[in-house]
Design a protein around this motif. Structure first.
Motif, PDB file in Angstrom:
ATOM      1  N   PHE A   1      31.206  41.535  41.157  1.00 15.48           N
ATOM      2  CA  PHE A   1      31.894  42.167  42.284  1.00 15.48           C
ATOM      3  C   PHE A   1      33.035  41.309  42.834  1.00 15.48           C
ATOM      4  O   PHE A   1      34.109  41.844  43.146  1.00 15.48           O
ATOM      5  N   PRO A   2      32.866  39.987  42.982  1.00  8.14           N
ATOM      6  CA  PRO A   2      33.996  39.177  43.454  1.00  8.14           C
ATOM      7  C   PRO A   2      35.215  39.226  42.525  1.00  8.14           C
ATOM      8  O   PRO A   2      36.343  39.013  42.990  1.00  8.14           O
ATOM      9  N   VAL A   3      34.988  39.496  41.237  1.00  3.12           N
ATOM     10  CA  VAL A   3      36.136  39.700  40.343  1.00  3.12           C
ATOM     11  C   VAL A   3      36.930  40.916  40.809  1.00  3.12           C
ATOM     12  O   VAL A   3      38.165  40.907  40.841  1.00  3.12           O
ATOM     13  N   GLY A   4      36.204  41.963  41.204  1.00  2.65           N
ATOM     14  CA  GLY A   4      36.864  43.137  41.755  1.00  2.65           C
ATOM     15  C   GLY A   4      37.611  42.819  43.041  1.00  2.65           C
ATOM     16  O   GLY A   4      38.713  43.343  43.281  1.00  2.65           O
ATOM     17  N   ILE A   5      37.041  41.949  43.871  1.00  4.82           N
ATOM     18  CA  ILE A   5      37.724  41.533  45.107  1.00  4.82           C
ATOM     19  C   ILE A   5      38.999  40.762  44.764  1.00  4.82           C
ATOM     20  O   ILE A   5      40.051  40.942  45.400  1.00  4.82           O
ATOM     21  N   GLY A   6      38.924  39.918  43.745  1.00  3.39           N
ATOM     22  CA  GLY A   6      40.124  39.196  43.307  1.00  3.39           C
ATOM     23  C   GLY A   6      41.211  40.136  42.828  1.00  3.39           C
ATOM     24  O   GLY A   6      42.395  39.968  43.153  1.00  3.39           O
ATOM     25  N   LEU A   7      40.824  41.159  42.065  1.00  3.03           N
ATOM     26  CA  LEU A   7      41.792  42.151  41.617  1.00  3.03           C
ATOM     27  C   LEU A   7      42.351  42.943  42.796  1.00  3.03           C
ATOM     28  O   LEU A   7      43.538  43.311  42.812  1.00  3.03           O
ATOM     29  N   HIS A   8      41.512  43.190  43.788  1.00  7.04           N
ATOM     30  CA  HIS A   8      41.966  43.884  44.994  1.00  7.04           C
ATOM     31  C   HIS A   8      43.026  43.056  45.723  1.00  7.04           C
ATOM     32  O   HIS A   8      44.017  43.602  46.235  1.00  7.04           O
ATOM     33  N   LEU A   9      42.799  41.752  45.764  1.00  7.21           N
ATOM     34  CA  LEU A   9      43.793  40.850  46.370  1.00  7.21           C
ATOM     35  C   LEU A   9      45.138  40.953  45.661  1.00  7.21           C
ATOM     36  O   LEU A   9      46.206  40.986  46.305  1.00  7.21           O
ATOM     37  N   LEU A  10      45.092  40.985  44.348  1.00  7.90           N
ATOM     38  CA  LEU A  10      46.336  41.127  43.581  1.00  7.90           C
ATOM     39  C   LEU A  10      46.988  42.480  43.850  1.00  7.90           C
ATOM     40  O   LEU A  10      48.219  42.581  43.945  1.00  7.90           O
ATOM     41  N   TRP A  11      46.173  43.509  43.998  1.00  8.78           N
ATOM     42  CA  TRP A  11      46.686  44.863  44.227  1.00  8.78           C
ATOM     43  C   TRP A  11      47.406  44.973  45.565  1.00  8.78           C
ATOM     44  O   TRP A  11      48.545  45.434  45.636  1.00  8.78           O
ATOM     45  N   ILE A  12      46.730  44.517  46.640  1.00  7.22           N
ATOM     46  CA  ILE A  12      47.328  44.694  47.966  1.00  7.22           C
ATOM     47  C   ILE A  12      48.532  43.778  48.180  1.00  7.22           C
ATOM     48  O   ILE A  12      49.381  44.048  49.034  1.00  7.22           O
ATOM     49  N   SER A  13      48.621  42.696  47.398  1.00  7.16           N
ATOM     50  CA  SER A  13      49.757  41.775  47.549  1.00  7.16           C
ATOM     51  C   SER A  13      50.808  41.973  46.459  1.00  7.16           C
ATOM     52  O   SER A  13      51.789  41.218  46.405  1.00  7.16           O
ATOM     53  N   ARG A  14      50.562  42.951  45.575  1.00 10.06           N
ATOM     54  CA  ARG A  14      51.458  43.199  44.437  1.00 10.06           C
ATOM     55  C   ARG A  14      51.646  41.942  43.583  1.00 10.06           C
ATOM     56  O   ARG A  14      52.747  41.620  43.130  1.00 10.06           O
ATOM     57  N   GLY A  15      50.547  41.229  43.409  1.00  5.97           N
ATOM     58  CA  GLY A  15      50.535  40.063  42.541  1.00  5.97           C
ATOM     59  C   GLY A  15      50.924  38.759  43.189  1.00  5.97           C
ATOM     60  O   GLY A  15      50.782  37.690  42.575  1.00  5.97           O
ATOM     61  N   ARG A  16      51.394  38.791  44.452  1.00  4.28           N
ATOM     62  CA  ARG A  16      51.888  37.563  45.083  1.00  4.28           C
ATOM     63  C   ARG A  16      50.763  36.596  45.434  1.00  4.28           C
ATOM     64  O   ARG A  16      51.000  35.397  45.536  1.00  4.28           O
TER      65      ARG A  16
ATOM     66  N   TRP B   1      48.075  35.694  43.763  1.00  2.00           N
ATOM     67  CA  TRP B   1      47.226  35.363  42.624  1.00  2.00           C
ATOM     68  C   TRP B   1      46.487  34.046  42.847  1.00  2.00           C
ATOM     69  O   TRP B   1      45.341  33.871  42.403  1.00  2.00           O
ATOM     70  N   HIS B   2      47.139  33.091  43.560  1.00  2.00           N
ATOM     71  CA  HIS B   2      46.500  31.794  43.786  1.00  2.00           C
ATOM     72  C   HIS B   2      45.332  31.930  44.778  1.00  2.00           C
ATOM     73  O   HIS B   2      44.330  31.215  44.659  1.00  2.00           O
ATOM     74  N   PHE B   3      45.427  32.853  45.742  1.00  2.00           N
ATOM     75  CA  PHE B   3      44.299  33.104  46.639  1.00  2.00           C
ATOM     76  C   PHE B   3      43.152  33.777  45.886  1.00  2.00           C
ATOM     77  O   PHE B   3      41.978  33.451  46.113  1.00  2.00           O
ATOM     78  N   ALA B   4      43.502  34.715  45.000  1.00  2.00           N
ATOM     79  CA  ALA B   4      42.470  35.371  44.188  1.00  2.00           C
ATOM     80  C   ALA B   4      41.750  34.343  43.318  1.00  2.00           C
ATOM     81  O   ALA B   4      40.511  34.353  43.204  1.00  2.00           O
ATOM     82  N   LEU B   5      42.513  33.454  42.721  1.00  2.00           N
ATOM     83  CA  LEU B   5      41.914  32.409  41.888  1.00  2.00           C
ATOM     84  C   LEU B   5      41.056  31.474  42.728  1.00  2.00           C
ATOM     85  O   LEU B   5      39.947  31.089  42.317  1.00  2.00           O
ATOM     86  N   GLY B   6      41.534  31.105  43.920  1.00  2.00           N
ATOM     87  CA  GLY B   6      40.763  30.223  44.788  1.00  2.00           C
ATOM     88  C   GLY B   6      39.448  30.841  45.221  1.00  2.00           C
ATOM     89  O   GLY B   6      38.417  30.157  45.276  1.00  2.00           O
ATOM     90  N   LEU B   7      39.463  32.143  45.525  1.00  2.00           N
ATOM     91  CA  LEU B   7      38.227  32.831  45.907  1.00  2.00           C
ATOM     92  C   LEU B   7      37.222  32.793  44.761  1.00  2.00           C
ATOM     93  O   LEU B   7      36.032  32.516  44.975  1.00  2.00           O
TER      94      LEU B   7
END
Length: 437
Positions: free
Chosen positions: A207-222, A224-230
């Motif tokens: 599920f956290p992988v999905g949250i990481g992808l959600h982060l990329l979605w809402i930020s339009r990829g900007r 990515w480092h927060f998604a990776l950190g999470l």
């Protein structure tokens, strides 16, 4: 409710007090030692395995003396624990600190506070999703939800899992989903909290992988480092159990080794008690047996998974723990075979009729209004998709792995957070109508 936003927020404290009181009232009159004396299923396994896990021994047996009698002797082997360890550690230490009887009371009180906290999480998410009214409606629905109220007295992983998974969802919704720029400390905290949820129950592993992808979605990829950190914070948290097993037992396990057994149990109809399953799997592995069962009859497998998942959604988990006559079976029998007033009277006099009816009302009310809420809250998609995503993730996982009502039950909180949207809109419409009269 008053119209002023500050006055609205005052209502959450009486609602939380109600949530706490209802959960405490369910515990009145219950004998804690009944958990040891009258329950031979998962609950006693959790209690005694928790004691074994906190005994500082790699193997041995637990002898429990209740009312001067030996009630259970359970062998344990901590190097081959089949489940994630967090809940076992918690309830094991509570029993060791307070003894068998008060240890159960301490577990109940912990779960009561966790359930009350989830009402707070729902309030905060509802506010972000739609309005103050939606937040209060969510908190009230979760406070009085009969299944959720009774969950405080169940010595099972549900209460702790629900607490951590919705703590992570709340933190993400509150501080990340609509933030201009997330804070690193919050990102790390969210990853760690989701890790604690996975160490309680293995289902949310991805599920956290999905949250990481959600982060990329809402930020339009900007971001990515927060998604990776999470994901790094999450991986470090669940990696503690992997490291523990590697260092002490030379055993590599990511959270649990029960995914393939759960896949096999979802592919056959002959699974049963652990010793029966071991006998059926003699000479093969669960993975091999699952592949053989699936490929041997793919159509039958798909039909079985649809039926099992559908049944899990159609039956409130709380009704299965009450026991007695099945309300659903009584109603179906009356509709198919009887339809008389006398038969209807037998339905009304069934075991725990009113409580089970209330559970069905909240269960299907949450699902129906929640699905409507997904549509009505689509403009606030950054938050709506988090809740819908958790529901979808849980459904997809149990469309493959074994599904029973209590495995689906944690989606009820997300459904009711979404259900608060149409209810808040209805409340607003009624207020406007009354003001014109």
């Amino acid at each position: 409710m008053p119209t002023n936003a500050r006055t609205y927020s005052r209502w959450v404290w009486p609602i939380l007090a109600l949530a706490l009181a209802l959960r405490l009232l369910t515990l009145l009159g219950m004998d804690p030692l009944d958990m040891y004396l009258s329950d031979g299923g998962d609950r006693i396994w959790f209690l005694l395995t928790g004691l074994g896990l906190t005994s500082n021994k790699d193997l041995g047996q637990i002898t429990l003396v209740v009312h001067g009698q030996v009630t259970m002797i359970l062998p344990f082997l901590t190097g081959s624990l089949p489940t994630p360890p967090l809940y076992l550690y918690i309830i094991g230490w509570l029993q060791r600190l307070f003894g068998p009887e008060m240890g159960i009371v301490a577990i109940w009180l912990m779960q009561t506070l966790m359930g009350t906290a989830v009402c707070w999480f729902g309030y905060r998410v509802g506010r972000k999703l739609h309005s103050e009214a939606a937040g209060l409606i969510t908190a009230l629905a979760l406070a009085v939800h009969p299944e959720f109220v009774r969950e405080a007295a169940n010595v099972l992983t549900e209460s702790t899992y629900i607490f951590f998974i919705y703590a992570g969802i709340w933190l993400y919704v509150e501080y990340v989903a609509q933030a201009e720029r997330p804070r690193w400390r919050m990102i790390a905290l969210i990853g760690a909290v989701f890790g604690l949820a996975t160490l309680t129950r293995a289902v949310p592993l991805l599920f956290p992988v999905g949250i990481g992808l959600h982060l990329l979605w809402i930020s339009r990829g900007r971001w990515w480092h927060f998604a990776l950190g999470l994901l790094v914070a999450y991986g470090l948290m669940i990696g503690t159990w992997t490291a523990h097993n590697l260092l002490l037992y030379d055993r590599f396990v990511i959270v649990t080794n029960q995914f393939t057994p759960a896949l096999w149990r979802g592919a056959v109809t002959t699974d049963g008690a652990p010793d029966e399953n071991d006998a059926q799997l003699a000479g093969t592995t669960p993975g091999e047996a699952a592949v053989e069962a699936i490929t041997g009859d793919i159509g039958g497998y798909v039909a079985m998974r649809i039926k099992e998942l559908g049944s899990s959604y159609l039956i409130p988990a709380g009704t299965t723990t009450l026991g007695g006559e099945s309300l659903r079976a009584l109603v179906l029998d009356w509709l198919r075979e009887d339809r008389s007033l006398e038969g209807l009277g037998r339905v009304f006099s069934g075991d725990d009729f009113w409580l089970k009816s209330l559970m069905y009302l909240f269960h299907f009310g949450g699902i129906g209004l929640g699905l409507l809420g997904m549509i009505l809250a689509r403009r606030n998609w950054q938050i709506m998709t988090v809740l819908a995503g958790f529901i979808l993730y849980t459904t997809l996982v149990h469309s493959v792995l074994i599904a029973i009502p209590r495995y689906i039950f944690p989606t009820q909180m997300a459904f009711w957070m979404l259900a608060s949207v149409p209810l808040a809109m209805l409340w607003g419409w009624l207020r406007r109508r009354s003001s014109r009269v």
